[in-house]
Each structure stands twice: as C-alpha cells, then as structure tokens.
Design a protein around this motif. Sequence first.
Motif, short mmCIF file in Angstrom:
data_model
loop_
_atom_site.label_atom_id
_atom_site.label_comp_id
_atom_site.label_asym_id
_atom_site.label_seq_id
_atom_site.Cartn_x
_atom_site.Cartn_y
_atom_site.Cartn_z
N VAL A 61 29.09 -0.75 25.14
CA VAL A 61 28.38 -1.49 24.10
C VAL A 61 28.14 -0.54 22.92
O VAL A 61 27.58 0.54 23.10
CB VAL A 61 27.03 -2.01 24.63
CG1 VAL A 61 26.27 -2.75 23.53
CG2 VAL A 61 27.23 -2.90 25.86
N ASN A 62 28.55 -0.96 21.73
CA ASN A 62 28.32 -0.17 20.53
C ASN A 62 26.84 -0.32 20.15
O ASN A 62 26.37 -1.41 19.87
CB ASN A 62 29.22 -0.67 19.39
CG ASN A 62 29.17 0.22 18.18
OD1 ASN A 62 28.15 0.83 17.87
ND2 ASN A 62 30.27 0.29 17.47
N ILE A 63 26.11 0.80 20.17
CA ILE A 63 24.68 0.79 19.85
C ILE A 63 24.38 1.53 18.54
O ILE A 63 23.22 1.82 18.25
CB ILE A 63 23.83 1.34 21.01
CG1 ILE A 63 24.21 2.78 21.35
CG2 ILE A 63 23.93 0.43 22.23
CD1 ILE A 63 23.26 3.45 22.35
N THR A 64 25.41 1.79 17.76
CA THR A 64 25.24 2.53 16.51
C THR A 64 24.22 1.86 15.60
O THR A 64 23.36 2.54 15.02
CB THR A 64 26.59 2.67 15.78
OG1 THR A 64 27.55 3.23 16.69
CG2 THR A 64 26.47 3.55 14.56
N HIS A 65 24.31 0.55 15.45
CA HIS A 65 23.40 -0.17 14.56
C HIS A 65 21.94 -0.01 15.00
O HIS A 65 21.06 0.24 14.16
CB HIS A 65 23.79 -1.65 14.51
CG HIS A 65 22.94 -2.46 13.60
ND1 HIS A 65 23.00 -2.33 12.22
CD2 HIS A 65 21.98 -3.39 13.84
CE1 HIS A 65 22.13 -3.14 11.67
NE2 HIS A 65 21.49 -3.80 12.63
N GLN A 66 21.67 -0.12 16.29
CA GLN A 66 20.30 0.03 16.79
C GLN A 66 19.77 1.45 16.56
O GLN A 66 18.61 1.64 16.24
CB GLN A 66 20.21 -0.33 18.28
CG GLN A 66 20.45 -1.79 18.57
CD GLN A 66 21.89 -2.06 18.98
OE1 GLN A 66 22.83 -1.55 18.39
NE2 GLN A 66 22.05 -2.92 19.98
N VAL A 67 20.65 2.44 16.74
CA VAL A 67 20.24 3.83 16.50
C VAL A 67 19.96 4.04 15.02
O VAL A 67 18.94 4.65 14.64
CB VAL A 67 21.30 4.82 17.03
CG1 VAL A 67 20.93 6.25 16.67
CG2 VAL A 67 21.48 4.67 18.54
#
Length: 140
Positions: free
Chosen positions: A19-25
């Motif tokens: 799961v790409n979590i870049t946006h949340q970070v």
Amino acid sequence: MKSHTEHLTMNVPARMGFVNITHQVAQAVAKSGIQEGMVLVNAMHITASVFINDDETGLHQDYVQWLEKLAPFNEDPTVYHHNRTGEDNADAHMKRQIMGREVVVAITKGELDFGPWEQIFYGEFDGRRAKKVLIKVIGE
C-alpha cells in the motif's frame, strides 16, 4: 526541536500486499509544521514492513514472486519451526526481515525530500487484520 506523532491503521484484506502511504506521511509532515528535519515511518508489527521504492505494479508483482521464492508460504509445522507454536506465518516474519522494518526520509522546506520515483510503501505479509504504522516527525 519539535516532534509530531501519528499512527496509521492498516488492514490489508489479502495475505500479502503493498500500500502506497506516501500521501499520509506527507500529510503528517505538513500537520507537524516542521520545515527541516526527518520523518521515521515504522511498521509496528513483526509480519509487516515499510520500504521505499517505485510505485510500479510490475515491480510490486516481481516483489511478490521473489519473496515467495525466498520464503514460501507453508503452514506445515515440519517446514518452519515457528509454525509448531500453532502459528502459520513463519514465512511472513522472514519476508518482513528482507523488506525491512522502517524508513527515514529527510524533510526539506516542509516537504519529503525524495529522489526520483521514490514513494513510501507499507508491505503486508500476513494480512487480514488491523496493524499499526508509526509516523514520527522530528525537527524544527
């Protein structure tokens, strides 16, 4: 020095997935107000991972196939000693060890300071239940 902490709850319905979590970070970094510093992103479970790589589906499928060759799922307790405890996830522990526990990313001018194509991913190797990810932003 300031710090800001957030937790993500991940619940991947498949046994293995990314799961790409870049946006949340990036949102956590923005909320922190920190302009210069670092962010630590840590999988808080021993059968999950956080890593940085390209967001390309072919590469993700390659990871799945490669990890299954290195540590294939097998619930048979004669194959993995860990499974003699009643668990069936010895392979997931090994996959996590290969993919890593955490990443640290520099923050410059309030933004994640990445190289080309870099993204942050949560890697799940024994899914179907909720797990936590720690985001810890530190700096000025």
